[in-house]
Motif scaffolding. Structure first.
Motif, PDB file in Angstrom:
ATOM      1  N   GLY A  44      40.962   7.633 -11.099  1.00 53.01           N
ATOM      2  CA  GLY A  44      39.481   7.325 -11.112  1.00 53.01           C
ATOM      3  C   GLY A  44      38.783   6.581 -12.178  1.00 53.01           C
ATOM      4  N   PHE A  45      39.012   7.275 -13.324  1.00 49.90           N
ATOM      5  CA  PHE A  45      38.354   6.858 -14.733  1.00 49.90           C
ATOM      6  C   PHE A  45      38.710   5.180 -14.702  1.00 49.90           C
ATOM      7  CE2 PHE A  45      38.087   6.158 -19.141  1.00 49.90           C
ATOM      8  CZ  PHE A  45      36.626   6.477 -19.480  1.00 49.90           C
ATOM      9  N   LEU A  46      40.171   4.972 -14.958  1.00 54.41           N
ATOM     10  CA  LEU A  46      40.568   3.538 -14.897  1.00 54.41           C
ATOM     11  C   LEU A  46      40.232   2.711 -13.896  1.00 54.41           C
ATOM     12  CD1 LEU A  46      44.225   4.095 -16.559  1.00 54.41           C
ATOM     13  CD2 LEU A  46      41.759   3.664 -17.571  1.00 54.41           C
ATOM     14  N   TRP A  47      40.232   3.107 -12.807  1.00 51.45           N
ATOM     15  CA  TRP A  47      39.648   2.236 -11.551  1.00 51.45           C
ATOM     16  C   TRP A  47      38.144   1.657 -11.827  1.00 51.45           C
ATOM     17  CZ3 TRP A  47      42.875  -0.098  -8.350  1.00 51.45           C
ATOM     18  CH2 TRP A  47      42.350  -0.931  -7.289  1.00 51.45           C
ATOM     19  N   GLY A  48      37.477   2.640 -12.361  1.00 50.91           N
ATOM     20  CA  GLY A  48      35.948   2.086 -12.640  1.00 50.91           C
ATOM     21  C   GLY A  48      36.104   1.220 -13.829  1.00 50.91           C
ATOM     22  N   ILE A  49      36.791   1.655 -14.817  1.00 56.79           N
ATOM     23  CA  ILE A  49      36.744   0.691 -15.889  1.00 56.79           C
ATOM     24  C   ILE A  49      37.257  -0.855 -15.408  1.00 56.79           C
ATOM     25  CG2 ILE A  49      37.777  -0.068 -18.223  1.00 56.79           C
ATOM     26  CD1 ILE A  49      37.893   2.840 -18.855  1.00 56.79           C
ATOM     27  N   GLU A  51      37.257  -2.272 -12.804  1.00 53.18           N
ATOM     28  CA  GLU A  51      36.345  -2.925 -11.766  1.00 53.18           C
ATOM     29  C   GLU A  51      35.431  -3.865 -12.472  1.00 53.18           C
ATOM     30  OE1 GLU A  51      33.948  -0.603  -9.228  1.00 53.18           O
ATOM     31  OE2 GLU A  51      35.830  -0.729  -7.467  1.00 53.18           O
ATOM     32  N   LEU A  52      35.296  -3.503 -13.678  1.00 53.21           N
ATOM     33  CA  LEU A  52      34.302  -4.141 -14.526  1.00 53.21           C
ATOM     34  C   LEU A  52      35.063  -5.412 -15.516  1.00 53.21           C
ATOM     35  CD1 LEU A  52      31.917  -1.347 -15.320  1.00 53.21           C
ATOM     36  CD2 LEU A  52      31.522  -3.012 -14.033  1.00 53.21           C
ATOM     37  N   ARG A  53      36.376  -4.893 -15.844  1.00 54.36           N
ATOM     38  CA  ARG A  53      36.892  -5.590 -16.718  1.00 54.36           C
ATOM     39  C   ARG A  53      38.256  -6.379 -16.105  1.00 54.36           C
ATOM     40  NH1 ARG A  53      33.821  -3.994 -20.597  1.00 54.36           N
ATOM     41  NH2 ARG A  53      33.961  -2.079 -21.630  1.00 54.36           N
ATOM     42  N   ASP A  54      38.493  -7.710 -16.472  1.00 53.77           N
ATOM     43  CA  ASP A  54      39.690  -8.330 -15.996  1.00 53.77           C
ATOM     44  C   ASP A  54      40.892  -7.611 -16.448  1.00 53.77           C
ATOM     45  OD1 ASP A  54      40.948 -10.180 -14.171  1.00 53.77           O
ATOM     46  OD2 ASP A  54      40.952 -11.579 -15.915  1.00 53.77           O
ATOM     47  N   LEU A  55      41.853  -7.525 -15.529  1.00 44.06           N
ATOM     48  CA  LEU A  55      43.288  -6.822 -16.127  1.00 44.06           C
ATOM     49  C   LEU A  55      44.123  -7.444 -15.157  1.00 44.06           C
ATOM     50  CD1 LEU A  55      44.568  -4.707 -17.877  1.00 44.06           C
ATOM     51  CD2 LEU A  55      44.546  -3.152 -15.705  1.00 44.06           C
ATOM     52  N   VAL A 108      39.090  12.405  -9.113  1.00 42.04           N
ATOM     53  CA  VAL A 108      38.847  10.845  -8.897  1.00 42.04           C
ATOM     54  C   VAL A 108      37.603  10.532  -8.928  1.00 42.04           C
ATOM     55  CG1 VAL A 108      39.345   8.951  -7.125  1.00 42.04           C
ATOM     56  CG2 VAL A 108      41.272  10.658  -7.590  1.00 42.04           C
ATOM     57  N   PHE A 109      36.592  11.092  -8.233  1.00 40.26           N
ATOM     58  CA  PHE A 109      35.246  10.763  -8.212  1.00 40.26           C
ATOM     59  C   PHE A 109      34.597  10.919  -9.498  1.00 40.26           C
ATOM     60  CE2 PHE A 109      35.717  11.108  -3.616  1.00 40.26           C
ATOM     61  CZ  PHE A 109      34.783  10.067  -3.136  1.00 40.26           C
ATOM     62  N   ALA A 110      34.850  11.935 -10.173  1.00 39.04           N
ATOM     63  CA  ALA A 110      34.314  12.407 -11.592  1.00 39.04           C
ATOM     64  C   ALA A 110      34.827  11.158 -12.463  1.00 39.04           C
ATOM     65  CB  ALA A 110      34.756  13.693 -11.917  1.00 39.04           C
ATOM     66  N   GLY A 111      36.228  10.868 -12.384  1.00 34.36           N
ATOM     67  CA  GLY A 111      36.742   9.894 -13.465  1.00 34.36           C
ATOM     68  C   GLY A 111      36.095   8.477 -13.009  1.00 34.36           C
ATOM     69  N   PHE A 112      35.860   8.071 -11.867  1.00 35.41           N
ATOM     70  CA  PHE A 112      35.234   6.860 -11.635  1.00 35.41           C
ATOM     71  C   PHE A 112      33.923   6.823 -12.040  1.00 35.41           C
ATOM     72  CE2 PHE A 112      32.947   4.134  -8.384  1.00 35.41           C
ATOM     73  CZ  PHE A 112      33.902   2.904  -8.681  1.00 35.41           C
ATOM     74  N   PHE A 113      32.832   7.898 -11.654  1.00 31.78           N
ATOM     75  CA  PHE A 113      31.717   7.837 -12.062  1.00 31.78           C
ATOM     76  C   PHE A 113      31.257   7.809 -13.431  1.00 31.78           C
ATOM     77  CE2 PHE A 113      31.087   8.822  -7.397  1.00 31.78           C
ATOM     78  CZ  PHE A 113      30.424   7.585  -7.116  1.00 31.78           C
ATOM     79  N   ILE A 114      31.977   8.535 -14.065  1.00 30.09           N
ATOM     80  CA  ILE A 114      31.892   8.873 -15.621  1.00 30.09           C
ATOM     81  C   ILE A 114      32.239   7.401 -16.379  1.00 30.09           C
ATOM     82  CG2 ILE A 114      33.145   9.757 -17.605  1.00 30.09           C
ATOM     83  CD1 ILE A 114      33.330  12.406 -16.066  1.00 30.09           C
ATOM     84  N   SER A 115      33.514   6.865 -15.956  1.00 30.85           N
ATOM     85  CA  SER A 115      33.655   5.357 -16.443  1.00 30.85           C
ATOM     86  C   SER A 115      32.751   4.468 -16.158  1.00 30.85           C
ATOM     87  CB  SER A 115      35.106   4.898 -15.919  1.00 30.85           C
ATOM     88  OG  SER A 115      34.911   4.477 -14.553  1.00 30.85           O
ATOM     89  N   ASN A 117      29.353   5.135 -15.915  1.00 37.68           N
ATOM     90  CA  ASN A 117      28.204   5.371 -16.727  1.00 37.68           C
ATOM     91  C   ASN A 117      28.523   5.081 -17.930  1.00 37.68           C
ATOM     92  OD1 ASN A 117      26.348   6.218 -14.909  1.00 37.68           O
ATOM     93  ND2 ASN A 117      27.487   8.151 -14.320  1.00 37.68           N
ATOM     94  N   ILE A 118      29.795   5.189 -18.642  1.00 38.41           N
ATOM     95  CA  ILE A 118      29.948   4.754 -19.876  1.00 38.41           C
ATOM     96  C   ILE A 118      30.055   3.366 -19.975  1.00 38.41           C
ATOM     97  CG2 ILE A 118      31.948   4.782 -21.626  1.00 38.41           C
ATOM     98  CD1 ILE A 118      32.609   7.690 -20.660  1.00 38.41           C
ATOM     99  N   PHE A 119      30.616   2.627 -19.182  1.00 40.46           N
ATOM    100  CA  PHE A 119      30.766   1.266 -19.422  1.00 40.46           C
ATOM    101  C   PHE A 119      29.865   0.386 -18.528  1.00 40.46           C
ATOM    102  CE2 PHE A 119      34.866   3.278 -20.386  1.00 40.46           C
ATOM    103  CZ  PHE A 119      34.934   2.756 -21.859  1.00 40.46           C
TER     104      PHE A 119
END
Length: 119
Positions: A44-49, A51-55, A108-115, A117-119
């Motif tokens: 979840g965390f990496l998916w959130g990141i 989505e914003l960064r090209d990989l 998964v939700f927590a990781g996604f939403f934390i990432s 809010n961080i990035f």
């Protein structure tokens, strides 16, 4: 890429899943729950990141299918649940089902939403 990621994820699962058993003797499969919960948070965390960064597609495949696919373990969770039912430990089997599903999906939700809010 997938093979290497899977091998690394499997090795990490082996190491991390053994840790809870060093600290607690229990019939409950804490090791499997730990890797499934941790893997769910990470995906979840990496998916959130990402989505914003090209990989690159190769890196995504390595991480999500290879490493995290090897790291988390639905089949072990299913077998442990079956064995708990077979041993007549219905309450622990049901707790295992609820814990793995609720905790993993929640993380998964927590990781996604934390990432997000961080990035």
């Amino acid at each position: 890429m997938i093979l290497t990621g899977g091998a690394l994820g499997t090795f990490a699962r082996y190491i991390i899943a053994a840790l809870p058993h060093r600290f607690a003797e229990s019939i409950f499969p804490w090791g499997t729950l730990t890797v499934n919960a941790l893997g769910s948070f990470i995906i979840g965390f990496l998916w959130g990141i990402f989505e914003l960064r090209d990989l690159s597609p190769h890196a995504r495949t390595f991480i999500f299918i290879g490493f995290l696919g090897g790291f988390t373990t639905f089949s072990t969770y299913a077998l442990e649940t079956l064995n708990l039912f077979r041993e007549g430990d219905i309450r622990t089997a049901l707790l295992n089902i609820l814990a793995n599903n609720i905790i993993a999906i929640g993380l998964v939700f927590a990781g996604f939403f934390i990432s997000k809010n961080i990035f």
